[in-house]
Design a protein around this motif. Structure first.
Motif, short mmCIF file in Angstrom:
data_model
loop_
_atom_site.label_atom_id
_atom_site.label_comp_id
_atom_site.label_asym_id
_atom_site.label_seq_id
_atom_site.Cartn_x
_atom_site.Cartn_y
_atom_site.Cartn_z
N ILE A 34 36.31 -12.55 13.78
CA ILE A 34 35.76 -13.78 13.19
C ILE A 34 34.41 -13.49 12.52
O ILE A 34 33.52 -12.93 13.16
CB ILE A 34 35.59 -14.88 14.26
N THR A 35 34.30 -13.91 11.27
CA THR A 35 33.05 -13.69 10.54
C THR A 35 31.99 -14.72 10.92
O THR A 35 30.83 -14.39 11.09
CB THR A 35 33.26 -13.75 9.02
N HIS A 36 32.40 -15.98 11.04
CA HIS A 36 31.47 -17.05 11.41
C HIS A 36 32.26 -18.30 11.75
O HIS A 36 33.47 -18.37 11.60
CB HIS A 36 30.42 -17.30 10.34
N GLU A 37 31.52 -19.31 12.25
CA GLU A 37 32.15 -20.43 12.93
C GLU A 37 32.55 -21.60 12.04
O GLU A 37 33.05 -22.61 12.54
CB GLU A 37 31.21 -20.94 14.04
N HIS A 38 32.35 -21.51 10.75
CA HIS A 38 32.73 -22.65 9.91
C HIS A 38 34.24 -22.87 10.00
O HIS A 38 35.02 -21.93 10.11
CB HIS A 38 32.29 -22.43 8.47
N ASN A 39 34.62 -24.15 9.92
CA ASN A 39 36.01 -24.52 10.17
C ASN A 39 37.01 -23.77 9.29
O ASN A 39 38.10 -23.45 9.74
CB ASN A 39 36.20 -26.03 9.97
N ARG A 74 34.82 -26.09 20.26
CA ARG A 74 35.81 -26.65 19.32
C ARG A 74 37.23 -26.60 19.89
O ARG A 74 38.04 -27.47 19.62
CB ARG A 74 35.74 -25.90 17.99
N PHE A 75 37.50 -25.56 20.67
CA PHE A 75 38.84 -25.40 21.27
C PHE A 75 38.72 -25.48 22.79
O PHE A 75 39.29 -24.67 23.52
CB PHE A 75 39.46 -24.07 20.84
N ALA A 76 38.00 -26.50 23.26
CA ALA A 76 37.72 -26.63 24.70
C ALA A 76 39.00 -26.61 25.52
O ALA A 76 39.03 -26.05 26.63
CB ALA A 76 36.93 -27.90 24.96
N TYR A 77 40.08 -27.19 25.00
CA TYR A 77 41.34 -27.23 25.75
C TYR A 77 41.90 -25.84 26.03
O TYR A 77 42.63 -25.64 26.98
CB TYR A 77 42.37 -28.09 25.01
N ALA A 78 41.56 -24.88 25.16
CA ALA A 78 42.06 -23.51 25.35
C ALA A 78 41.23 -22.75 26.38
O ALA A 78 41.69 -21.75 26.93
CB ALA A 78 42.05 -22.76 24.03
N PHE A 79 40.01 -23.22 26.63
CA PHE A 79 39.12 -22.50 27.53
C PHE A 79 38.87 -23.25 28.83
O PHE A 79 38.00 -22.87 29.61
CB PHE A 79 37.78 -22.22 26.82
N SER A 80 39.60 -24.34 29.07
CA SER A 80 39.41 -25.07 30.32
C SER A 80 39.92 -24.21 31.48
O SER A 80 40.66 -23.25 31.27
CB SER A 80 40.15 -26.41 30.27
N HIS A 81 39.52 -24.56 32.69
CA HIS A 81 39.94 -23.76 33.85
C HIS A 81 41.44 -23.83 34.09
O HIS A 81 42.03 -22.89 34.59
CB HIS A 81 39.16 -24.19 35.10
N GLU A 82 42.01 -24.96 33.70
CA GLU A 82 43.46 -25.09 33.84
C GLU A 82 44.04 -25.55 32.51
O GLU A 82 44.37 -26.72 32.33
CB GLU A 82 43.81 -26.09 34.94
#
Ligand SMILES: [Zn+2]
Length: 147
Positions: A34-39, A74-82
């Motif tokens: 990833i180069t940077h965080e822009h959408n 931005r992708f909190a659902y992918a990094f949640s504990h479950e």
């Protein structure tokens, strides 16, 4: 997309990621840089799910700590504990300018450029360098791209 020997890497993962992978017939993907965080550079990350499913492993995603923090939000659902079943499985790998790294066994040199006031990374892979959104670039960084 960059094919290096048997490895397939993608630099950035924008809204067209899925379409690009289908167009190029990519059936296996080793890592995303990833180069940077822009959408327009990250919003396609949800579409790593088919690769997770086919390859039965997390997708290594290389990003600076600043970018990684944005991705976690931005992708909190992918990094949640479950994470829910079928959520994208992303393994964030920290990188930094001036610290060469390996992705899928391929040596990669980060190259930092200024995107307005935002430092963003490009990548040198062999004699190929990918830079995006460049407003300014220091002489030291230009030197990394020579040859
Ligand atoms: Zn940008």
């Amino acid at each position: 997309m960059v094919r290096v020997g048997p490895a397939t890497l993608v630099i950035d993962c924008g809204p067209d990621f899925r379409q690009q992978m289908l167009r190029e017939g990519v059936s296996s993907l080793d890592a995303i840089l990833i180069t940077h965080e822009h959408n327009d550079h990250v919003i396609g990350l949800d579409d790593v799910r088919p690769f997770n499913f086919l390859q039965r492993r997390d997708m290594p995603v290389f990003a600076t700590p600043r970018v990684a923090l944005e991705l976690r939000q931005r992708f909190a659902y992918a990094f949640s504990h479950e994470p829910y079943p079928g959520a994208p499985m992303i393994n964030l790998e920290p990188i930094a300018n001036n610290e060469p790294f390996f992705a899928a066994g391929i040596p990669i040199m980060p190259v930092e450029v200024m995107h307005g006031s935002l430092p963003v990374l490009g990548f040198r892979i062999g004699d190929f360098t990918y830079l995006t959104d460049v407003r300014a670039m220091s002489e030291e960084e230009i030197d990394k791209t020579k040859g």
